[in-house]
Design an enzyme around this catalytic site. Structure first.
Site, PDB file in Angstrom:
ATOM      1  N   ASN A   8      -0.717   0.787   5.710  1.00 52.91           N
ATOM      2  CA  ASN A   8       0.351   0.218   4.898  1.00 52.91           C
ATOM      3  C   ASN A   8       1.188  -0.677   5.798  1.00 52.91           C
ATOM      4  OD1 ASN A   8       2.464  -0.283   3.106  1.00 52.91           O
ATOM      5  ND2 ASN A   8       3.494   1.641   3.560  1.00 52.91           N
ATOM      6  N   GLY A  28       0.788   0.515  -5.247  1.00 52.36           N
ATOM      7  CA  GLY A  28      -0.410  -0.313  -5.248  1.00 52.36           C
ATOM      8  C   GLY A  28      -1.274   0.030  -6.437  1.00 52.36           C
ATOM      9  N   CYS A  83      16.034  -4.156   8.097  1.00 54.96           N
ATOM     10  CA  CYS A  83      15.617  -5.559   8.031  1.00 54.96           C
ATOM     11  C   CYS A  83      16.133  -6.142   6.722  1.00 54.96           C
ATOM     12  CB  CYS A  83      14.095  -5.653   8.077  1.00 54.96           C
ATOM     13  SG  CYS A  83      13.471  -7.331   7.789  1.00 54.96           S
ATOM     14  N   CYS A  86      14.431 -11.288   4.349  1.00 57.50           N
ATOM     15  CA  CYS A  86      14.125 -12.124   3.179  1.00 57.50           C
ATOM     16  C   CYS A  86      15.400 -12.634   2.504  1.00 57.50           C
ATOM     17  CB  CYS A  86      13.227 -11.384   2.193  1.00 57.50           C
ATOM     18  SG  CYS A  86      13.762  -9.720   1.844  1.00 57.50           S
ATOM     19  N   TYR A 102      13.867  -1.608  -4.300  1.00 55.02           N
ATOM     20  CA  TYR A 102      12.870  -1.748  -5.366  1.00 55.02           C
ATOM     21  C   TYR A 102      11.582  -0.962  -5.173  1.00 55.02           C
ATOM     22  CZ  TYR A 102       9.189  -4.092  -8.106  1.00 55.02           C
ATOM     23  OH  TYR A 102       8.118  -4.375  -8.923  1.00 55.02           O
ATOM     24  N   CYS A 158       0.773  -1.226   0.000  1.00 56.08           N
ATOM     25  CA  CYS A 158       0.000   0.000   0.000  1.00 56.08           C
ATOM     26  C   CYS A 158       0.808   1.280   0.000  1.00 56.08           C
ATOM     27  CB  CYS A 158      -0.863   0.057   1.253  1.00 56.08           C
ATOM     28  SG  CYS A 158      -1.838  -1.386   1.516  1.00 56.08           S
ATOM     29  N   CYS A 186      12.714  -1.531   6.141  1.00 59.45           N
ATOM     30  CA  CYS A 186      12.719  -2.556   5.088  1.00 59.45           C
ATOM     31  C   CYS A 186      13.714  -2.153   4.000  1.00 59.45           C
ATOM     32  CB  CYS A 186      11.319  -2.684   4.487  1.00 59.45           C
ATOM     33  SG  CYS A 186      11.281  -3.726   3.015  1.00 59.45           S
ATOM     34  N   CYS A 199       8.566 -12.900   3.904  1.00 58.55           N
ATOM     35  CA  CYS A 199       8.457 -11.639   4.646  1.00 58.55           C
ATOM     36  C   CYS A 199       7.177 -11.698   5.471  1.00 58.55           C
ATOM     37  CB  CYS A 199       8.405 -10.458   3.680  1.00 58.55           C
ATOM     38  SG  CYS A 199       8.049  -8.890   4.502  1.00 58.55           S
TER      39      CYS A 199
END
Ligand code: SF4
Length: 466
Positions: A113, A39, A445, A448, A255, A11, A249, A395
């Site tokens: 979000n 989104g 973080c 992943c 990306y 989001c 993140c 994730c």
């Protein structure tokens, strides 16, 4: 990362509080348009008018779902908006946001979000106590909790609920004619605030605030609650928890965010360029040109070319007129695949040893098609370079990642991946180099890639989904 093989962000949010009445939905339309990349499956907005919250939501991109707000006039002083990807294959209108409810604490609109990682356990408790949920989003959960809270005021109920929920969240809310923003204490997702004369603006990314030519732009701090009445801003902390470090993140920088945004106090473009430079640093492949996979590989390819001394070429042209709604699993789509979106520039790549730079590799299905496209376009060699480490883990903080079995990096090493996708070689940015690209690497973080999560995710339902 190309359509069909991409990670999905959930989001983007935008909000405006104004001293004077303005055509607020129209302004939200443009703010959401700037956040379209976050989104593309539904869009919605809510605004306060004549003592009531009015909302509208629809499936599709902003220009389709909310187009009537470009021509209609709805004077208002406060409103919030939301763009959304569906999760786990659901794109039902009920899951579009903002969600608006009228409850014991008054009228509330909520746009979210992120991902509440203990939502399943909390939802089960509420259902056992008689709550009825209309959507499958964990966003609705917070509204139920606020409505059922024994606290007397909306504010006290919100603060109480924030002490219970865990995970990655940015909430943008309207309580009657007050706008409230909350960012989780770990700071997973970005949320920023700015001003323009007589107005306070909130958004997921600075690119939306810059569209409005906002000034005094700052991040909502992790764990901060901001309450905006007109242009009066009050700030407080989610108490009493403060984690030992942040967990921004890293994929926002790799990306998700737009390259012209500043995220976690860093220029997204410059960080991506640095990723490309470090990718080139230890690469000894012999090549003639560097090309990006547009648009996701543009900044990193610039960095790779600068560091390697190789010329940067425009080797692939992207068709920008293809929204996600166009990408359907039709016979034509299967036949034409990635060619509907990308086309090689033969004169640029013909007879060349090509380094093609992208941000990340998920299943590898689209990369295989791109390699074939480049070879069909005359490339002599194709070397795929990824400006992130191999993705191997799920994730739990708001990003849809395919199952571990589907992730190509869990099945194959780089040489095996190269064979499977038909490339001459494949190399990833090592995680140590990725950490070099940010000022405070301990505040991010990387789960992943590493499988090391900032905190244990206890909710078994959340774990099962992946
Ligand atoms: S696991 Fe990956 S995608 Fe999810 S928050 Fe962490 S870095 Fe971002």
């Amino acid at each position: 990362m190309e359509a069909g093989d991409s990670l999905r962000h959930h989001c983007g949010v935008v909000g405006i509080s104004s001293q004077e009445e303005i055509n607020l939905p129209e302004q939200l339309f443009y703010g959401l348009f700037s956040l379209q990349h976050r989104g593309q499956e539904s869009a919605g907005l809510a605004y306060h008018r004549q003592g009531k919250i009015i909302s509208y939501r629809d499936v599709g991109m902003v220009s389709r779902a909310l187009s009537h707000y470009q021509t209609e006039n709805h004077p208002s002083r406060v409103g919030i908006g939301h763009v959304r990807y569906s999760t786990h294959g659901t794109d039902k209108l009920e899951n579009a946001q903002p969600i608006v409810v009228s409850c014991s604490k008054g009228e509330i609109a909520l746009a979210h979000n992120g991902n509440i990682s203990n939502s399943d356990a909390l939802q089960k408790t509420l259902i056992a106590e008689g709550s009825i949920f209309q959507s499958t989003t964990d966003t609705e959960l917070l509204l139920h909790m606020i409505a059922r809270s024994p606290k007397a005021t909306f504010h006290d109920a919100l603060v109480e609920c924030l002490g219970v929920i865990e995970g990655a969240y940015c909430f943008l809310m309207m309580h009657e004619d007050t706008m409230i923003a909350v960012r989780d204490p770990w700071g997973f997702r970005p949320l920023v605030m700015g001003t323009r004369p007589g107005q306070v603006l909130l958004a997921s990314e600075t690119c939306a605030l810059e569209f409005f030519q906002a000034k005094d732009i700052r991040e909502i701090a992790p764990g901060e609650i901001v309450t905006v009445e007109g242009t009066r801003v009050r700030t407080e902390r989610i108490s009493p928890r403060d984690p030992p470090h942040r967990a921004h993140c890293i994929f926002e920088l790799i990306y998700f965010a737009r390259p012209d945004s500043e995220v976690f106090a860093r220029s997204v473009h410059m960080v991506r360029k640095r990723m490309g430079e470090l990718l080139a640093r230890d690469d000894d492949v012999k090549a003639d040109i560097v090309i990006p996979i547009p648009d996701s590989g543009n900044s990193a390819a610039l960095g790779y070319a600068a560091a390697s001394g190789l010329p940067l070429e425009h080797g692939l042209t992207r068709n920008h007129y293809m929204g996600r709604t166009f990408i359907q699993p039709t016979t034509a789509m299967r036949e034409f695949g990635v060619r509907m979106k990308l086309n090689p520039v033969r004169e640029a790549i013909g007879g060349k040893r090509v380094i093609v730079v992208d941000d990340s590799l998920v299943r590898g299905t689209t990369s295989r098609q791109i390699v074939r496209l480049l070879r069909d376009g005359g490339a002599r060699e194709v070397h795929l370079r990824l400006s992130s480490p191999p993705i191997r883990h799920p994730c739990f903080f708001g990003i849809d990642i395919p199952t571990p079995q589907e992730l190509i990096a869990n099945r194959l090493d780089p040489d095996g991946i190269a064979r499977e996708i038909g490339a001459d070689s494949v190399r990833f940015l090592p995680i140590e180099s990725l950490r070099e690209c940010v000022a405070a690497p301990g505040d991010f973080c990387y789960a992943c890639f590493s499988g090391s999560y900032p905190f244990p995710v206890r909710d078994p339902a959340i774990r099962r989904k992946h």
